[in-house]
Design an enzyme around this catalytic site. Sequence first.
Site, short mmCIF file in Angstrom:
data_model
loop_
_atom_site.label_atom_id
_atom_site.label_comp_id
_atom_site.label_asym_id
_atom_site.label_seq_id
_atom_site.Cartn_x
_atom_site.Cartn_y
_atom_site.Cartn_z
N ARG A 53 20.88 78.10 22.85
CA ARG A 53 19.65 78.54 23.50
C ARG A 53 19.53 77.77 24.81
NH1 ARG A 53 18.50 74.02 23.84
NH2 ARG A 53 16.45 74.65 24.53
N GLY A 54 18.49 78.09 25.59
CA GLY A 54 18.39 77.52 26.93
C GLY A 54 19.00 78.51 27.91
N ALA A 55 18.27 78.80 28.99
CA ALA A 55 18.66 79.90 29.87
C ALA A 55 20.12 79.83 30.37
CB ALA A 55 17.67 79.99 31.03
N ARG A 90 17.92 88.55 23.86
CA ARG A 90 16.69 87.81 24.20
C ARG A 90 16.17 88.32 25.54
NH1 ARG A 90 16.48 81.53 23.10
NH2 ARG A 90 14.26 82.09 23.00
N GLN A 203 12.21 72.09 19.93
CA GLN A 203 13.40 71.73 20.73
C GLN A 203 13.30 70.32 21.30
OE1 GLN A 203 11.73 74.62 20.95
NE2 GLN A 203 13.03 76.32 21.58
N ASP A 244 13.09 79.46 32.32
CA ASP A 244 13.90 80.59 31.85
C ASP A 244 13.96 81.71 32.88
OD1 ASP A 244 12.75 79.14 29.38
OD2 ASP A 244 14.56 80.20 28.72
N ASN A 254 8.52 79.44 31.42
CA ASN A 254 9.26 78.46 30.60
C ASN A 254 8.65 78.44 29.20
OD1 ASN A 254 11.32 76.42 30.40
ND2 ASN A 254 9.70 74.90 30.27
N LYS A 255 9.20 77.62 28.37
CA LYS A 255 8.80 77.53 26.96
C LYS A 255 7.28 77.44 26.81
CE LYS A 255 10.90 77.76 24.14
NZ LYS A 255 11.09 79.10 23.51
O1 MRU Z 1 13.78 79.37 23.45
P1 MRU Z 1 14.73 78.45 24.14
O2 MRU Z 1 15.02 77.20 23.39
O3 MRU Z 1 15.98 79.17 24.60
O4 MRU Z 1 13.93 78.04 25.45
C1 MRU Z 1 14.51 77.12 26.34
C2 MRU Z 1 13.60 76.70 27.41
O5 MRU Z 1 12.48 77.17 27.52
C3 MRU Z 1 14.16 75.76 28.42
O6 MRU Z 1 13.17 74.86 28.86
C4 MRU Z 1 14.67 76.59 29.59
O7 MRU Z 1 15.60 77.54 29.15
C5 MRU Z 1 15.30 75.80 30.61
S1 MRU Z 1 16.85 75.27 30.07
C6 MRU Z 1 17.72 74.45 31.21
#
Ligand code: MRU
Length: 367
Positions: A53-55, A90, A203, A244, A254-255
């Site tokens: 996960r993470g963009a 996603r 996370q 993201d 973002n999250k």
């Molecule tokens: O749902 P996730 O864990 O994929 O969400 C990740 C985030 O929101 C991160 O902060 C974002 O992707 C930046 S990652 C470098």
Amino acid sequence: MKVGDTHYRSIWQDTATGEIRIIDQRWLPHEFRVVTLETLDEFATAIRDMWVRGAPLIGATAAYGVALQMARDPSDKALNEAYDVLHATRPTAINLRWALDELRATLTALPADQRKAAAIAKAAQIADDDVETNRLIGVHGLEIIKKIATTKKPGEAVNILTHCNAGWLATVDWGTATSPMYHAMEAGIPIHVWVDETRPRNQGAQLTAWEMVGNSIPHHLIVDNAGGHLMQHGQVDMVIVGTDRTTAQGDVCNKIGTYLKALAAADNNVPFYVALPSSTVDWTVHDGVKEIPIEERDGREVTHIYGRLEDGSTGFAQISPDGTPGGNPAFDVTPARMVTGLITERGVAEASAEGLLALFPERRSAA
Ligand code: MRU
């Protein structure tokens, strides 16, 4: 970054077998598991169910997924199928579409017999570029930390608050929000990190805290509700988060919970920075709140929590009554006006259309 004595990326191709391997992040910090992704369905599941996960990492994983498909069947039909299956996993992180578009543009220009080699080379290039991009984000972010260290906190640790995991596990290596922290440690600048637990998937508690321990960065895990209080009491010198999807105007998706941190930071004059590779900018979107699709995830992520029991076993515990449904919007949008700066691979941009275009002038024609 290192896990024990071994250097890992979050996704890689095994040099001996050619297989694509990932760190299965669902089990961290309690178990470190590496898995091989062998089918298109497995790549899609790994992204959808957050093994990765993470963009930026979602983008790199999708790129390797297309490469696997091209090794099996390099036809247009198979390419389009891979694009559609992976794209549907996603909705919010734009790096997914960006990486798939990069692969499709490269491959459609080639005859089928050249696609297998070209696809894996392109996926590897996306992964390598991500590492260098994040290193550069660290170099630029370090200058901000240095300035705070010398002007505001001489001889003391700079307190940085971060939300979710925008660390090396969310990218191929270095991380976005964490790269300036790792660079500060290397430069000998004392820092201390407030790690938001980041409900519901935690996370922060599970991944960012694990990264902090692994890299000996002083830190505390805090509940998501603590940040505003700490800011009111002068215990946060800056916030750095990832994103993201960032709009052409500088709104930051973002999250979930990031927006509340930005509100608290604005009320307390705490600088609020967002670290991002330019692949996370969606130049086609202008109003983040109205236009960015926000992923709605399974309510079970809210009603249940993963952890380790005192007897050492791991599992999920239900924290709410039977019959209570969980509501689970996974991201929110922080308006550009609340963002102090966007830390990119080319430098720090003001969070505005002009600020972004000054660093990425090649985008002016599309704006
Ligand atoms: O749902 P996730 O864990 O994929 O969400 C990740 C985030 O929101 C991160 O902060 C974002 O992707 C930046 S990652 C470098």
